[in-house]
Design a protein around this motif. Structure first.
Motif, PDB file in Angstrom:
ATOM      1  N   GLU A  11       0.827  -1.222   0.000  1.00  0.00           N
ATOM      2  CA  GLU A  11       0.000   0.000   0.000  1.00  0.00           C
ATOM      3  C   GLU A  11       0.857   1.266   0.000  1.00  0.00           C
ATOM      4  OE1 GLU A  11      -0.266  -1.671   4.298  1.00  0.00           O
ATOM      5  OE2 GLU A  11      -0.179  -2.476   2.274  1.00  0.00           O
ATOM      6  N   HIS A  12       2.041   1.215   0.610  1.00  0.00           N
ATOM      7  CA  HIS A  12       2.964   2.356   0.558  1.00  0.00           C
ATOM      8  C   HIS A  12       3.479   2.537  -0.863  1.00  0.00           C
ATOM      9  CE1 HIS A  12       3.937   1.186   4.967  1.00  0.00           C
ATOM     10  NE2 HIS A  12       2.927   2.041   4.933  1.00  0.00           N
ATOM     11  N   GLU A  13       3.865   1.426  -1.489  1.00  0.00           N
ATOM     12  CA  GLU A  13       4.375   1.490  -2.859  1.00  0.00           C
ATOM     13  C   GLU A  13       3.309   2.033  -3.806  1.00  0.00           C
ATOM     14  OE1 GLU A  13       6.219  -2.172  -4.104  1.00  0.00           O
ATOM     15  OE2 GLU A  13       7.326  -2.352  -2.217  1.00  0.00           O
ATOM     16  N   SER A  14       2.077   1.604  -3.637  1.00  0.00           N
ATOM     17  CA  SER A  14       0.981   2.096  -4.470  1.00  0.00           C
ATOM     18  C   SER A  14       0.780   3.598  -4.273  1.00  0.00           C
ATOM     19  CB  SER A  14      -0.301   1.338  -4.124  1.00  0.00           C
ATOM     20  OG  SER A  14      -1.376   1.823  -4.873  1.00  0.00           O
ATOM     21  N   PHE A  15       0.813   4.041  -3.028  1.00  0.00           N
ATOM     22  CA  PHE A  15       0.673   5.472  -2.735  1.00  0.00           C
ATOM     23  C   PHE A  15       1.782   6.268  -3.425  1.00  0.00           C
ATOM     24  CE2 PHE A  15       1.923   9.097  -0.077  1.00  0.00           C
ATOM     25  CZ  PHE A  15       0.744   9.841  -0.117  1.00  0.00           C
ATOM     26  N   ILE A  16       3.019   5.811  -3.294  1.00  0.00           N
ATOM     27  CA  ILE A  16       4.160   6.501  -3.902  1.00  0.00           C
ATOM     28  C   ILE A  16       4.000   6.599  -5.410  1.00  0.00           C
ATOM     29  CG2 ILE A  16       6.630   6.223  -4.433  1.00  0.00           C
ATOM     30  CD1 ILE A  16       6.928   5.186  -1.510  1.00  0.00           C
ATOM     31  N   ARG A  17       3.604   5.507  -6.041  1.00  0.00           N
ATOM     32  CA  ARG A  17       3.456   5.498  -7.500  1.00  0.00           C
ATOM     33  C   ARG A  17       2.380   6.457  -7.993  1.00  0.00           C
ATOM     34  NH1 ARG A  17       4.542  -0.308  -6.766  1.00  0.00           N
ATOM     35  NH2 ARG A  17       6.599  -0.702  -7.672  1.00  0.00           N
ATOM     36  N   ILE A  88       0.836  11.544   4.447  1.00  0.00           N
ATOM     37  CA  ILE A  88       2.230  11.912   4.209  1.00  0.00           C
ATOM     38  C   ILE A  88       3.036  10.647   4.462  1.00  0.00           C
ATOM     39  CG2 ILE A  88       4.190  13.300   4.988  1.00  0.00           C
ATOM     40  CD1 ILE A  88       2.109  15.426   5.871  1.00  0.00           C
ATOM     41  N   LEU A  89       3.996  10.367   3.592  1.00  0.00           N
ATOM     42  CA  LEU A  89       4.852   9.194   3.743  1.00  0.00           C
ATOM     43  C   LEU A  89       6.292   9.635   3.571  1.00  0.00           C
ATOM     44  CD1 LEU A  89       4.297   5.677   2.413  1.00  0.00           C
ATOM     45  CD2 LEU A  89       6.457   6.784   1.918  1.00  0.00           C
ATOM     46  N   ARG A  90       7.126   9.245   4.526  1.00  0.00           N
ATOM     47  CA  ARG A  90       8.551   9.567   4.457  1.00  0.00           C
ATOM     48  C   ARG A  90       9.362   8.280   4.408  1.00  0.00           C
ATOM     49  NH1 ARG A  90       6.280  13.194   8.039  1.00  0.00           N
ATOM     50  NH2 ARG A  90       6.599  15.389   7.531  1.00  0.00           N
ATOM     51  N   LEU A  91      10.393   8.293   3.562  1.00  0.00           N
ATOM     52  CA  LEU A  91      11.358   7.201   3.492  1.00  0.00           C
ATOM     53  C   LEU A  91      12.674   7.739   4.047  1.00  0.00           C
ATOM     54  CD1 LEU A  91      10.693   5.967  -0.172  1.00  0.00           C
ATOM     55  CD2 LEU A  91       9.690   5.085   1.961  1.00  0.00           C
ATOM     56  N   TYR A  92      13.180   7.123   5.093  1.00  0.00           N
ATOM     57  CA  TYR A  92      14.449   7.517   5.702  1.00  0.00           C
ATOM     58  C   TYR A  92      15.496   6.498   5.301  1.00  0.00           C
ATOM     59  CZ  TYR A  92      11.434  10.343   8.712  1.00  0.00           C
ATOM     60  OH  TYR A  92      10.514  11.232   9.181  1.00  0.00           O
ATOM     61  N   GLY A  93      16.661   6.981   4.905  1.00  0.00           N
ATOM     62  CA  GLY A  93      17.661   6.016   4.508  1.00  0.00           C
ATOM     63  C   GLY A  93      19.047   6.579   4.330  1.00  0.00           C
ATOM     64  N   LYS A  94      19.886   5.713   3.794  1.00  0.00           N
ATOM     65  CA  LYS A  94      21.247   6.064   3.390  1.00  0.00           C
ATOM     66  C   LYS A  94      21.266   6.044   1.877  1.00  0.00           C
ATOM     67  CE  LYS A  94      23.654   6.350   7.230  1.00  0.00           C
ATOM     68  NZ  LYS A  94      24.419   7.527   7.586  1.00  0.00           N
ATOM     69  N   GLY A  95      21.778   7.115   1.305  1.00  0.00           N
ATOM     70  CA  GLY A  95      21.796   7.213  -0.146  1.00  0.00           C
ATOM     71  C   GLY A  95      23.203   7.280  -0.689  1.00  0.00           C
ATOM     72  N   ARG A  96      23.295   6.976  -1.953  1.00  0.00           N
ATOM     73  CA  ARG A  96      24.565   7.142  -2.657  1.00  0.00           C
ATOM     74  C   ARG A  96      24.276   7.556  -4.085  1.00  0.00           C
ATOM     75  NH1 ARG A  96      23.771   1.672  -2.294  1.00  0.00           N
ATOM     76  NH2 ARG A  96      24.256   0.406  -4.112  1.00  0.00           N
ATOM     77  N   VAL A  97      25.269   8.187  -4.671  1.00  0.00           N
ATOM     78  CA  VAL A  97      25.152   8.725  -6.020  1.00  0.00           C
ATOM     79  C   VAL A  97      25.764   7.742  -7.006  1.00  0.00           C
ATOM     80  CG1 VAL A  97      25.803  10.633  -7.535  1.00  0.00           C
ATOM     81  CG2 VAL A  97      25.242  11.080  -5.129  1.00  0.00           C
ATOM     82  N   ILE A  98      25.018   7.448  -8.058  1.00  0.00           N
ATOM     83  CA  ILE A  98      25.486   6.566  -9.126  1.00  0.00           C
ATOM     84  C   ILE A  98      25.692   7.444 -10.362  1.00  0.00           C
ATOM     85  CG2 ILE A  98      24.987   4.507 -10.490  1.00  0.00           C
ATOM     86  CD1 ILE A  98      25.051   4.071  -7.357  1.00  0.00           C
ATOM     87  N   ALA A 128      13.792   3.140   7.445  1.00  0.00           N
ATOM     88  CA  ALA A 128      12.522   3.411   8.132  1.00  0.00           C
ATOM     89  C   ALA A 128      11.544   4.049   7.155  1.00  0.00           C
ATOM     90  CB  ALA A 128      12.741   4.328   9.336  1.00  0.00           C
ATOM     91  N   VAL A 129      10.276   3.703   7.343  1.00  0.00           N
ATOM     92  CA  VAL A 129       9.165   4.285   6.587  1.00  0.00           C
ATOM     93  C   VAL A 129       8.198   4.831   7.623  1.00  0.00           C
ATOM     94  CG1 VAL A 129       7.248   3.813   5.005  1.00  0.00           C
ATOM     95  CG2 VAL A 129       9.432   2.585   4.731  1.00  0.00           C
ATOM     96  N   LYS A 130       7.812   6.083   7.454  1.00  0.00           N
ATOM     97  CA  LYS A 130       6.888   6.677   8.424  1.00  0.00           C
ATOM     98  C   LYS A 130       5.726   7.307   7.682  1.00  0.00           C
ATOM     99  CE  LYS A 130       6.559   9.599  12.462  1.00  0.00           C
ATOM    100  NZ  LYS A 130       7.247  10.498  13.375  1.00  0.00           N
ATOM    101  N   THR A 131       4.526   6.992   8.135  1.00  0.00           N
ATOM    102  CA  THR A 131       3.331   7.630   7.593  1.00  0.00           C
ATOM    103  C   THR A 131       2.746   8.545   8.654  1.00  0.00           C
ATOM    104  OG1 THR A 131       1.887   5.820   8.311  1.00  0.00           O
ATOM    105  CG2 THR A 131       2.790   5.683   6.072  1.00  0.00           C
ATOM    106  N   SER A 132       2.115   9.610   8.212  1.00  0.00           N
ATOM    107  CA  SER A 132       1.383  10.491   9.106  1.00  0.00           C
ATOM    108  C   SER A 132       0.141  10.976   8.386  1.00  0.00           C
ATOM    109  CB  SER A 132       2.266  11.649   9.594  1.00  0.00           C
ATOM    110  OG  SER A 132       2.805  12.364   8.514  1.00  0.00           O
ATOM    111  N   CYS A 133      -0.721  11.666   9.108  1.00  0.00           N
ATOM    112  CA  CYS A 133      -2.074  11.931   8.636  1.00  0.00           C
ATOM    113  C   CYS A 133      -2.166  12.810   7.396  1.00  0.00           C
ATOM    114  CB  CYS A 133      -2.911  12.525   9.759  1.00  0.00           C
ATOM    115  SG  CYS A 133      -2.370  14.179  10.275  1.00  0.00           S
ATOM    116  N   GLY A 134      -1.437  13.892   7.327  1.00  0.00           N
ATOM    117  CA  GLY A 134      -1.567  14.798   6.191  1.00  0.00           C
ATOM    118  C   GLY A 134      -2.871  15.575   6.178  1.00  0.00           C
ATOM    119  N   TYR A 135      -3.534  15.669   7.316  1.00  0.00           N
ATOM    120  CA  TYR A 135      -4.837  16.327   7.383  1.00  0.00           C
ATOM    121  C   TYR A 135      -4.805  17.803   6.997  1.00  0.00           C
ATOM    122  CZ  TYR A 135      -6.584  12.249   9.998  1.00  0.00           C
ATOM    123  OH  TYR A 135      -6.942  10.993  10.393  1.00  0.00           O
ATOM    124  N   SER A 136      -3.674  18.460   7.163  1.00  0.00           N
ATOM    125  CA  SER A 136      -3.618  19.893   6.858  1.00  0.00           C
ATOM    126  C   SER A 136      -3.090  20.200   5.454  1.00  0.00           C
ATOM    127  CB  SER A 136      -2.766  20.629   7.892  1.00  0.00           C
ATOM    128  OG  SER A 136      -1.416  20.245   7.752  1.00  0.00           O
TER     129      SER A 136
END
Length: 185
Positions: A11-17, A88-98, A128-136
């Motif tokens: 459901e997170h992946e669907s929301f993101i897409r 609202i959905l946040r993806l927290y991570g470690k990134g690198r440049v390709i 980590a993946v965090k969702t929150s309401c996004g009501y505003s």
């Protein structure tokens, strides 16, 4: 209201897409440098697994994300519903440049439509993946993508983009080297 997950669920992946814009946040470690927040449009994000995403990064006036990832790897991607049910959905991570020309670029680039001005792929390993309401968050209507950047990049051509990268994308606004700066320097 907020919920924390170790990885994305379907459901997170669907929301993101279904989102037409997302935001990328990064910052230097020193606490004195600038926090960067960049909006990203176009169909540039790909989900590779429940714990990994990547996006095609297009040439911009700066390259802050690259510099911050080079320094510390920390990155957050934020998606928010401006149509339909709030979230609202946040993806927290470690990134690198390709970078183009690397082995990883050759493996990942076929997953993307390589738009004019593509300068790098940002690959994010999610912790980590965090969702929150996004009501505003207000409602907005999506009416299409801007083509200004793609037209500008196409007009610049490969040599012009290389010169632009040399002039504008080698260091962050705080003076940190970017991955482009390391590879071209």
């Amino acid at each position: 209201m907020g919920k924390l997950f170790e990885e994305m669920f379907p459901e997170h992946e669907s929301f993101i897409r279904n989102q037409h814009i997302f935001f990328v946040g990064s910052a230097p470690l020193d606490g004195e440098g600038h926090v960067n927040l960049s909006p990203k449009g176009h169909d540039v994000l790909r989900i590779f697994s429940p714990r990994q995403v990547g996006y095609l990064d297009l040439t911009g006036s700066g390259n802050e994300t690259s510099a911050h990832l080079e320094e510390n790897g920390r990155i957050t991607l934020m998606f928010m519903a401006v149509q339909g049910p709030p979230m609202i959905l946040r993806l927290y991570g470690k990134g690198r440049v390709i970078l183009p020309g690397s082995v990883e670029w050759e493996e990942l680039a076929p997953h993307f439509d390589l738009l004019p001005g593509a300068r790098q792929i940002i690959l994010v390993d999610i912790h980590a993946v965090k969702t929150s309401c996004g009501y505003s968050v207000p409602f907005y209507d999506y009416t299409g993508e801007r083509e200004t950047l793609q037209k500008w990049a196409a007009q610049k051509g490969e040599e012009g983009l290389h010169e632009y990268h040399q002039e504008k994308n080698m260091r962050s606004m705080d003076g940190l080297p970017t991955t482009l700066g390391r590879s071209m320097g």
